[in-house]
Scaffold this active site. Structure first.
Site, short mmCIF file in Angstrom:
data_model
loop_
_atom_site.label_atom_id
_atom_site.label_comp_id
_atom_site.label_asym_id
_atom_site.label_seq_id
_atom_site.Cartn_x
_atom_site.Cartn_y
_atom_site.Cartn_z
N GLU A 47 3.58 -20.62 -65.09
CA GLU A 47 3.19 -19.27 -64.68
C GLU A 47 3.65 -18.23 -65.71
OE1 GLU A 47 2.11 -17.75 -61.61
OE2 GLU A 47 1.91 -19.48 -60.31
N ASP A 48 2.85 -17.18 -65.88
CA ASP A 48 3.28 -15.92 -66.51
C ASP A 48 4.07 -16.14 -67.80
OD1 ASP A 48 2.45 -15.37 -63.92
OD2 ASP A 48 3.97 -13.86 -63.53
N CYS A 86 -2.99 -13.76 -62.28
CA CYS A 86 -3.20 -15.16 -61.95
C CYS A 86 -4.51 -15.49 -61.24
CB CYS A 86 -2.02 -15.71 -61.16
SG CYS A 86 -1.62 -14.80 -59.67
N ASP A 289 -0.90 -19.78 -67.07
CA ASP A 289 -2.06 -19.14 -66.45
C ASP A 289 -2.39 -17.76 -67.02
OD1 ASP A 289 0.10 -17.82 -65.26
OD2 ASP A 289 -0.67 -17.99 -63.21
N HIS A 290 -1.47 -17.15 -67.75
CA HIS A 290 -1.70 -15.90 -68.50
C HIS A 290 -0.39 -15.55 -69.19
CE1 HIS A 290 0.46 -13.76 -65.34
NE2 HIS A 290 -0.34 -14.32 -64.45
#
Length: 571
Positions: A47-48, A86, A289-290
């Site tokens: 994540e992130d 997300c 995811d980003h």
């Protein structure tokens, strides 16, 4: 309503042919022979997280596990998500279609947990054009066993046809749930690693009367209890758009520590593959995811929000330790993975197989409503320049969002803004307006702070990037052109979720054909005296015998699933 329905018709037209092609492809997949000749595929999504990895050149990162993996993998440093947040990003990843085509471009359509709201006019699920399928469902049609561990967040519901086995966030573990497959059956498994999420940057020692902060802080104390603190805040780089203060440095250092802690999950997954004798039969993809979960990174269309690390390890270690500099978009993953599985890209895929196809010239991204804050920006990037079009330039870039505002760095920005102590570059975050157009030379200005849109020397580049964006929007459509409530009305008439029609059975000799009156519905079936606990994807006529009991149900993405129907096969 004329424009709305024209837009809807145009988007639907893009995918109708692809729906028919998918059924043909899946039927072929049922008879392709020895499934053991097809690779297993594991997709691991942190994540992130921007490329804060030693193997990607970050001098501060302490990531021995990821660095070791990189030595056996191909690195793709120019990989970009379609959104800096997300849910829109994940909807594009799982379908190979941009979020504004799907209607999943707003963040969010539905509240993620009880007590919160999605921020839109009502809580809803987006309804993608008929025929679009998540690529794991397409893999199931090709004979794969598909599993997910943790987050989904696609904003078109949780269609039961996507996964053979899905473990929710609340139940998530690193259990190798591929073990439920049939002997010799290839599998696709997705693992979602949450420990790098922006909320894990919130200090574990903080006390607050705010229920949201208190709940997250208690979770952080539990989940990060064994995390070592190894990053010196004095060693981190603070980008020029963020204040260089101890508070901001502490947040960035905490993020590095979280990455170092989270990478141990990769060790666990690889060890499980090796334990089962599968590592040398499995393609392993590692990405995020980003970008980072800090202000002007997450929820933005700057590279800080879109650029992510990606590494691919092949079973034969082809390309091990090399770097592929091509531009890759998240919409490229679905057709590429299908290609590995022996399938073909769908006509409605907006990405391309980056293993088989020529390099793309541009990547594209979008930013729309976040929580209760309406917005609309679009971005296009080539290997040197980034162009951003802000459709609402009268709005400040940084506006209050409760979740983002819980970050100490965000609070520091608001504090310094009130005191008049931000630098000119930082002040742009809170100014009451922003340029309608932005153009950046990424090579000379990687932080995207020198806007060249009004520079005559770059007029030709500006015109070229404008044209590329216009062509992209015309090609993929854009639900953001209409008010959100109008879009919802087209998807959920009267604001009520439609229900997928119950499948119907048509017998043709010993072949059972299943049909649904709902355009774009996926159908699943099973056999047995009792309702099945495992369902098979319907991809064409099924051979049956007299006396068998056939069960079926259907789902269109964004709709409620149909009732289960039971058919007794006669003689």
């Amino acid at each position: 309503m004329t424009f709305l329905w024209c837009l809807r018709a145009a988007i639907v037209g893009i995918v109708l042919l692809g729906a028919a092609l998918w059924h043909g492809q899946a039927e072929a997949g049922d008879t392709r022979g020895d499934v053991t000749a097809t690779p297993n595929i594991v997709l691991i999504v942190f994540e992130d997280m921007s490329p804060r990895i030693g193997a990607f050149g970050d001098p501060v990162a302490q990531t021995p596990v990821l660095d070791s993996f990189a030595r056996e993998a191909i690195r793709f440093p120019n990989t970009f998500t379609t959104s800096g947040v997300c849910a829109p990003s994940r909807s594009s990843l799982i379908t190979g279609v941009h979020q504004q085509t799907l209607g999943t471009h707003h963040m969010r359509t539905r509240a993620p947990i009880a007590g919160m709201t999605g921020g839109g006019p009502i809580e809803y699920e987006a309804v993608p054009p008929p025929g679009i399928r998540a690529f794991p469902e397409l893999l199931r049609g090709l004979g794969y066993y598909t599993t997910n561990n943790g987050k989904t967040d696609y904003q078109f519901g949780e269609p039961f046809t996507i996964w053979d086995h899905d473990v929710s966030i609340a139940e998530a573990s690193q259990t190798p749930n591929w073990r439920g497959r049939a002997p010799g059956q290839p599998f696709f498994s997705m693992f979602n690693i949450l420990l790098t999420h922006e909320s894990y940057i919130w200090p574990e020692e903080r006390e607050s009367d705010n229920p949201l902060i208190r709940i997250v802080t208690e979770r952080n104390r539990r989940d990060l209890a064994d995390k070592p603190h190894i990053t010196d805040p004095a060693s981190v780089e603070v980008p020029p758009y963020l204040p260089d203060t101890p508070v901001v440095r502490a947040d960035i250092a905490r993020h590095y520590d979280n990455i170092a802690f989270a990478e141990q999950r990769l060790t666990t997954i690889l060890a499980l593959l090796e334990e089962d004798g599968l590592l040398d039969e499995t393609i392993v993809i590692v990405t995020t995811d980003h970008g980072d979960g800090l202000p002007r990174m997450k929820r933005s269309v700057y590279d800080s929000g879109l650029r992510v690390p990606m590494m691919i390890r092949f079973p034969d270690l082809r390309g091990a330790g090399t770097v592929d500099e091509r531009l890759i978009s998240f919409v490229d993953l679905a057709p590429t993975i299908l290609g590995w599985a022996g399938g073909q890209p769908m006509s409605w895929h907006q990405g391309q197989d980056f293993i088989a196809d020529v390099a793309r010239r541009y990547i594209f991204a979008a930013h729309d409503r976040v929580d209760n804050l309406t917005d609309r920006s679009r971005a296009v990037r080539d290997d040197r320049f980034k162009y951003i079009r802000n459709y609402m330039p009268e709005l400040a870039y940084l506006r209050p969002v409760p979740f983002r505002d819980a970050m100490p760095t965000t609070q520091e920005i608001w504090r310094l803004a009130a005191a008049g102590e931000l630098t000119p570059v930082q002040q742009r975050l809170v100014d009451p307006n922003r340029p309608r157009e932005e153009l950046y030379d990424i090579a000379a200005d990687p932080h995207e702070v020198v806007n060249l849109a009004d520079d005559p020397a770059h007029a030709a580049t500006l015109a070229r990037m404008r044209a590329a964006m216009d062509e992209w929007i015309a090609r993929v459509g854009d639900w953001a052109r209409v008010p959100e409530m109008q879009m919802i009305e087209a998807m959920w008439p009267g604001g009520v979720q439609p229900v997928t029609a119950t499948p119907e059975l048509v017998m043709e000799d010993s072949a059972a054909r299943l049909l649904s009156d709902t355009d774009g519905a996926s159908i699943a079936y099973g056999f047995g005296d009792e309702e099945p606990t495992a369902w098979y994807i319907y991809a064409g006529p099924v051979t049956v015998t007299a006396g068998q009991t056939l069960w079926a149900k259907s789902i269109r993405y964004g709709y409620a699933e149909s009732e289960v129907v039971r058919f007794e096969i006669g003689g």
